[in-house]
Design a protein around this motif. Structure first.
Motif, short mmCIF file in Angstrom:
data_model
loop_
_atom_site.label_atom_id
_atom_site.label_comp_id
_atom_site.label_asym_id
_atom_site.label_seq_id
_atom_site.Cartn_x
_atom_site.Cartn_y
_atom_site.Cartn_z
N ASP A 159 0.84 -1.21 0.00
CA ASP A 159 0.00 0.00 0.00
C ASP A 159 0.87 1.26 0.00
O ASP A 159 0.62 2.21 -0.73
N LEU A 160 1.91 1.24 0.82
CA LEU A 160 2.81 2.39 0.92
C LEU A 160 3.53 2.63 -0.40
O LEU A 160 3.65 3.78 -0.84
N GLY A 161 4.00 1.57 -1.03
CA GLY A 161 4.64 1.73 -2.34
C GLY A 161 3.67 2.30 -3.36
O GLY A 161 4.05 3.17 -4.17
N ALA A 162 2.42 1.84 -3.34
CA ALA A 162 1.41 2.37 -4.26
C ALA A 162 1.16 3.85 -3.98
O ALA A 162 1.00 4.65 -4.91
N ASP A 163 1.15 4.23 -2.72
CA ASP A 163 0.97 5.63 -2.34
C ASP A 163 2.14 6.47 -2.85
O ASP A 163 1.94 7.50 -3.51
N LEU A 164 3.35 6.02 -2.59
CA LEU A 164 4.52 6.81 -2.96
C LEU A 164 4.74 6.88 -4.47
O LEU A 164 5.34 7.84 -4.96
N CYS A 165 4.28 5.89 -5.22
CA CYS A 165 4.52 5.91 -6.67
C CYS A 165 3.49 6.80 -7.38
O CYS A 165 3.57 6.97 -8.60
N ARG A 166 2.58 7.39 -6.62
CA ARG A 166 1.53 8.22 -7.24
C ARG A 166 1.65 9.65 -6.72
O ARG A 166 1.16 9.97 -5.65
N GLU A 181 13.17 13.03 2.68
CA GLU A 181 13.88 13.80 1.65
C GLU A 181 12.95 14.10 0.48
O GLU A 181 12.90 15.22 -0.03
N LEU A 182 12.18 13.10 0.05
CA LEU A 182 11.21 13.30 -1.03
C LEU A 182 10.19 14.36 -0.64
O LEU A 182 9.83 15.21 -1.45
N SER A 183 9.75 14.34 0.61
CA SER A 183 8.72 15.29 1.06
C SER A 183 9.22 16.73 1.06
O SER A 183 8.41 17.65 1.03
N ALA A 184 10.53 16.92 1.07
CA ALA A 184 11.09 18.27 0.97
C ALA A 184 11.02 18.78 -0.47
O ALA A 184 11.10 19.98 -0.71
N LEU A 185 10.86 17.86 -1.42
CA LEU A 185 10.82 18.21 -2.84
C LEU A 185 9.41 18.19 -3.42
O LEU A 185 9.09 18.96 -4.32
N GLU A 186 8.59 17.26 -2.94
CA GLU A 186 7.26 17.04 -3.49
C GLU A 186 6.28 16.71 -2.36
O GLU A 186 6.70 16.35 -1.27
N ASN A 187 4.99 16.75 -2.67
CA ASN A 187 3.99 16.37 -1.68
C ASN A 187 4.06 14.88 -1.39
O ASN A 187 4.17 14.07 -2.31
N VAL A 188 3.98 14.55 -0.11
CA VAL A 188 3.94 13.16 0.34
C VAL A 188 2.83 13.06 1.38
O VAL A 188 2.70 13.94 2.24
N ASN A 189 2.06 12.02 1.31
CA ASN A 189 1.00 11.76 2.27
C ASN A 189 1.57 11.71 3.68
O ASN A 189 2.50 10.94 3.96
N GLU A 190 1.02 12.50 4.57
CA GLU A 190 1.49 12.56 5.96
C GLU A 190 1.40 11.20 6.64
O GLU A 190 2.27 10.83 7.44
#
Length: 190
Positions: free
Chosen positions: A69-76, A145-154
């Protein structure tokens, strides 16, 4: 439903891959690195399950599913445009974080408080859970690190933070409820 009838596509031969929304990005992008490391965590959990029994194995099976589920979240990416998607993207939910916290609290009730740092090891299951813990910490750092560049689900970030704690407490349980933990002795080999 996922149907994979051909494993290689040749579409990544030039060093790019497709995200969940179809956008093509470099395979070394922060987003691909983050969800690729989540996949590594999942593989380490599979190794730990070789030694797990009963409730621990059941919990690890749930975690493996959560990691997909987490991988699916992060790949979108593009969470703000999710409402316009043909199919709603899978996102991590706060209930998954809450479950980890409840399981940590339940396991921790059986453990004596720590008076020393613990070295990774002890039983085979504990050693593998420590490996899961360290790889999940790396996945968390890369996702931050990704969340500093792009939106990431909290909830994705919170899940990764709790997950490494879960592995730590579970490793202590796997070491005879902490009685067989391998303790660090500062300066022991000077």
């Amino acid at each position: 439903m996922v149907v994979l009838n051909k494993i290689y596509t040749r579409t990544g031969d030039a060093g790019e891959t497709a995200l969940g929304n179809g956008t093509r990005v470099a395979k070394h992008s922060a987003r691909v690195t983050a969800y690729g490391t989540v996949d590594e965590v999942n593989a380490t959990v599979g190794l730990a399950r070789l030694y797990a029994k009963d409730e621990t194995d059941d919990a690890l099976a749930r975690i493996q599913n959560d990691l997909f589920d987490l991988g699916a979240d992060l790949c979108r990416p593009d969470m703000e445009r999710d409402k316009d998607a043909e199919y709603p993207p899978l996102r991590m939910a706060s209930s998954q974080v809450d479950r980890l916290e409840a399981e940590i609290d339940a396991m921790n009730k059986h453990l004596e408080p720590l008076r020393s740092f613990i070295l990774p090891g002890g039983s085979p299951l504990a050693a593998h859970l420590h490996l899961c813990r360290t790889v999940s910490r790396r996945a968390e750092r890369l996702t931050v690190e990704l969340s500093a560049l792009e939106n990431v689900n909290e909830s994705a970030l919170k899940y990764l933070n709790r997950l490494s704690d879960w592995f730590f407490v579970a490793s202590r349980m796997a070491n005879d409820s902490g009685k067989a933990d391998v303790l660090w002795v500062p300066g022991a080999n000077r």
